[in-house]
Design a protein around this motif. Structure first.
Motif, short mmCIF file in Angstrom:
data_model
loop_
_atom_site.label_atom_id
_atom_site.label_comp_id
_atom_site.label_asym_id
_atom_site.label_seq_id
_atom_site.Cartn_x
_atom_site.Cartn_y
_atom_site.Cartn_z
N TYR A 160 -1.31 -7.56 6.59
CA TYR A 160 -1.92 -7.87 7.89
C TYR A 160 -1.36 -9.14 8.51
O TYR A 160 -1.21 -9.23 9.73
N ASP A 285 -1.07 -2.26 5.10
CA ASP A 285 -1.91 -3.21 5.83
C ASP A 285 -1.22 -3.83 7.03
O ASP A 285 -1.89 -4.43 7.88
N ILE A 289 -6.14 -1.54 8.41
CA ILE A 289 -7.06 -2.05 7.40
C ILE A 289 -8.28 -1.12 7.39
O ILE A 289 -8.75 -0.70 8.46
#
Length: 389
Positions: A160, A285, A289
């Motif tokens: 992320y 990711d 998510i």
């Protein structure tokens, strides 16, 4: 350095993709900003779907998984003192495996040198360039010296917070996000699990999960407000809370022990589209998510890698540019299905601060329906073991 595919990130997604490409004769290199010990120290998921297990089988790296992992034929939803078992193997003919993400990463990491997969650790300041062209490149710093990797494609498997998603122009990308008003407080301890199958509990005090990593190592969670601090949760308080939320039967079989690891993880649902821009493919990711309720995070990354590796192999071995062009749509179709299941299970098993008596009555009604309906259990089971890829 020149290669066909530059993979950013040496977590399980990046390493899995690298192994799959190397097995098909596609040249690649993996860049990772952290050192190997840091990568292996990250405590993550532990439930594996068929897609993840099948990819490890294809690579011939499943021996330790099969020897040490725990095959699970079902799991449980608890509501007060009621325990609703979802018999996933009976309903679908499939199992899930309990085997930590750390162990998957170790298996992939250990096999890299002998299989010729080059992984460059401590690659700092990774930056992606010209991703909208046919000749992208990546720069990074290693031991104080600037390095460059020229390639045909870049695979962003860097999570992320990594740089890959940031390389997609804001005018191109679109974000879908739901931030949840709680986090999961987790404890990992070397104690036997309280049940041989996972228990997801909906209690008036909040959510709890009893899971395991092995016959002698357990992973437990409770949901807490985002304002809670880890230092306010000594081990004994957390064990007490787990005993209340999981119910008397689980509590009677619970063995307490000191935490090996304890942390609070916020929950969110997040999807970034598209998952391909030019010569950049996003996996895991970096693109999405899911709340951990549905055990989909690692498995969804594995399905991305399945689609990405197939597309890249088709391009390099067969000149099929359409396969790469279609990667995003194919991967996102499964992403949204997994997002839906994770969101639904999160809504079912958690007490949201804004919910009132009506929302609670709907949870009870849904759990009543699941308890008495084989069809409802089948829907949950087939989503839990993983939808087809």
């Amino acid at each position: 350095m020149k290669t066909q595919v530059c993979i950013i990130g040496a977590g399980p997604a990046g390493l899995l993709l690298g192994h799959l490409l190397k097995a098909e004769g596609v040249d690649c290199v993996v860049l990772e900003q952290r050192d190997p010990d840091y990568v292996l120290g990250r405590i993550r998921a532990g439930v594996l779907e068929n897609i993840t297990v099948s990819l490890m089988e294809r690579l011939g790296l499943d021996a330790r998984l099969k020897a040490e992992g725990l095959p699970e034929d079902g799991f449980n939803l608890a509501d007060g003192e009621r325990l609703i078992r979802i018999p996933i193997r009976e309903l679908t003919g499939q199992q899930v495996w309990v085997y930590g993400q750390t162990e998957i990463t170790k298996d992939l990491m250990d096999a890299a040198p002998e299989r010729g997969l080059e992984v460059i650790y401590e690659a700092e300041g990774v930056a992606l360039h010209d991703v909208d062209s046919d000749a992208p490149y990546v720069t990074y710093t290693k031991d104080g010296a600037q390095q460059r990797v020229d390639c045909r494609f870049i695979a962003g498997c860097d999570g992320y917070h990594g740089p890959s998603r940031q390389a997609v122009p804001a005018s191109v990308g679109q974000v879908f996000e739901r931030v949840y008003p709680f986090g999961w407080l987790g404890i990992l301890a070397d104690v036997p699990p309280c049940n041989h199958e996972l228990i997801y509990a909906n209690h008036e005090r909040g959510f709890a999960l009893a899971s395991m990593r092995s016959h002698t190592r357990s992973r437990y969670y409770v949901d807490v407000a985002l304002t809670e601090k880890l230092e306010d949760w000594p081990d004994e308080r957390l064990w007490d809370e787990l005993a209340i939320r999981l119910g008397p039967d689980a509590a009677a079989n619970m063995t307490r022990g000191p935490a090996i690891e304890k942390s609070i993880a916020p929950l969110r649902s997040f999807v970034f589209t598209p998952m391909r821009h030019g010569s950049l493919l996003l996996c895991g990711d970096a693109a999405h998510i899911v709340p951990p309720t549905g055990a989909k995070g690692l498995n969804l990354a594995a399905s991305d890698v399945h689609y990405a590796s197939a597309a890249l192999v088709a391009y390099f071995k067969g000149g099929d540019a359409d396969a790469v062009a279609g990667y995003s749509a194919k991967a996102l179709a499964r992403v949204w299905q997994c997002e839906r299941f994770s969101w639904q299970l999160t809504k079912l098993m958690h007490r949201f601060p804004e919910d009132g008596p009506f929302e609670r009555a709907m949870q009870v009604a849904e759990l009543d329906y699941i308890a008495g309906s084989r069809a409802a259990q089948l829907v949950i089971a087939e989503n839990y073991v993983g939808l087809p890829v």
